[in-house]
Design a protein around this motif. Structure first.
Motif, PDB file in Angstrom:
ATOM      1  N   ASP A  34       4.716 -42.114-138.786  1.00  0.00           N
ATOM      2  CA  ASP A  34       5.074 -42.358-140.173  1.00  0.00           C
ATOM      3  C   ASP A  34       6.532 -41.942-140.401  1.00  0.00           C
ATOM      4  O   ASP A  34       6.815 -40.883-140.946  1.00  0.00           O
ATOM      5  CB  ASP A  34       4.126 -41.584-141.094  1.00  0.00           C
ATOM      6  N   PHE A  35       7.466 -42.793-139.947  1.00  0.00           N
ATOM      7  CA  PHE A  35       8.879 -42.536-140.153  1.00  0.00           C
ATOM      8  C   PHE A  35       9.605 -43.868-140.277  1.00  0.00           C
ATOM      9  O   PHE A  35       9.078 -44.922-139.932  1.00  0.00           O
ATOM     10  CB  PHE A  35       9.465 -41.681-139.022  1.00  0.00           C
ATOM     11  N   THR A  36      10.812 -43.803-140.789  1.00  0.00           N
ATOM     12  CA  THR A  36      11.615 -45.005-140.999  1.00  0.00           C
ATOM     13  C   THR A  36      12.883 -44.909-140.162  1.00  0.00           C
ATOM     14  O   THR A  36      13.205 -43.850-139.594  1.00  0.00           O
ATOM     15  CB  THR A  36      12.000 -45.142-142.480  1.00  0.00           C
ATOM     16  N   GLN A  37      13.650 -45.996-140.139  1.00  0.00           N
ATOM     17  CA  GLN A  37      14.936 -45.982-139.438  1.00  0.00           C
ATOM     18  C   GLN A  37      15.872 -44.954-140.066  1.00  0.00           C
ATOM     19  O   GLN A  37      16.620 -44.279-139.366  1.00  0.00           O
ATOM     20  CB  GLN A  37      15.588 -47.372-139.454  1.00  0.00           C
ATOM     21  N   GLU A  38      15.787 -44.806-141.391  1.00  0.00           N
ATOM     22  CA  GLU A  38      16.617 -43.807-142.073  1.00  0.00           C
ATOM     23  C   GLU A  38      16.280 -42.393-141.578  1.00  0.00           C
ATOM     24  O   GLU A  38      17.167 -41.556-141.416  1.00  0.00           O
ATOM     25  CB  GLU A  38      16.438 -43.900-143.596  1.00  0.00           C
ATOM     26  N   ASP A  39      14.988 -42.135-141.351  1.00  0.00           N
ATOM     27  CA  ASP A  39      14.576 -40.832-140.823  1.00  0.00           C
ATOM     28  C   ASP A  39      15.178 -40.596-139.442  1.00  0.00           C
ATOM     29  O   ASP A  39      15.653 -39.493-139.133  1.00  0.00           O
ATOM     30  CB  ASP A  39      13.051 -40.736-140.742  1.00  0.00           C
ATOM     31  N   ALA A  94      18.919 -39.939-139.790  1.00  0.00           N
ATOM     32  CA  ALA A  94      19.152 -38.586-140.285  1.00  0.00           C
ATOM     33  C   ALA A  94      18.935 -37.556-139.189  1.00  0.00           C
ATOM     34  O   ALA A  94      19.707 -36.597-139.058  1.00  0.00           O
ATOM     35  CB  ALA A  94      18.241 -38.305-141.482  1.00  0.00           C
ATOM     36  N   GLU A  95      17.899 -37.734-138.373  1.00  0.00           N
ATOM     37  CA  GLU A  95      17.613 -36.814-137.267  1.00  0.00           C
ATOM     38  C   GLU A  95      18.746 -36.799-136.249  1.00  0.00           C
ATOM     39  O   GLU A  95      19.108 -35.757-135.701  1.00  0.00           O
ATOM     40  CB  GLU A  95      16.295 -37.213-136.582  1.00  0.00           C
TER      41      GLU A  95
END
Length: 166
Positions: free
Chosen positions: A149-154, A157-158
């Motif tokens: 449950d993550f997005t490209q934005e996540d 950011a990582e």
């Protein structure tokens, strides 16, 4: 805290047992086999030290038929810390066979699930094949779906990437 050593298996999560019962039912009339993984019981506030069985690991390439199941040990992940095994007996007999006993050397607890795979159709055994207690605990386990449950934005950011840089 309960009376157990920090490495003792003190119980099984209800979700792990439910998964194994369903997998056994779906594999019928062939045997089902998996490995058991534990996490520190202290993470679940069940009043015990030791390990709680939280996962049933299915090993790729496991071969199964109505009288046996064989795990390809070369497919067991190197970082996997098994606390035991679980397999089904499609004939419903909840006693370990000689072949079962030969595989019980590793791990503290071995579960046999028998047909018809209901909530009372299983036993926990020690390395010698003797019945042992394995309480079932209704605890909240991490949802494996949340892992993805993550997005490209996540991800950006990582990695410290500003979305405007791309």
């Amino acid at each position: 805290m309960g009376l157990s050593r920090s490495g003792d298996v003190v119980g099984i999560a209800d979700d792990a047992l439910t998964f194994a019962l369903e997998a056994s039912r779906e594999s019928h009339p062939d045997e089902y086999m998996g490995l058991l993984r534990g996490e520190p019981a202290s993470e679940f506030d069940i009043g015990h030290d030791g390990l709680l069985v939280t996962d049933v690991l299915i090993i790729p390439g496991t071969e199964s038929n109505p009288v046996s199941a064989t795990v390809k040990t070369s497919m067991v992940p190197n970082d996997f810390s098994s606390v035991g095994s679980i397999h089904s007996h499609p004939n419903g007999v909840l006693k370990p066979s000689q072949a079962d006993l030969a595989t019980f050397g590793k791990g503290q607890v071995h579960i046999i699930v028998g047909h018809p795979y209901g909530r009372d159709d299983w036993v926990a055994l020690d390395r010698e094949g003797k019945r042992r207690s394995l309480p079932v605990y209704d605890v909240d386990l991490d949802d494996p779906e949340d892992f993805f449950d993550f997005t490209q934005e996540d991800i950006d950011a990582e990695l410290g990437i500003d979305g405007d840089e791309l």
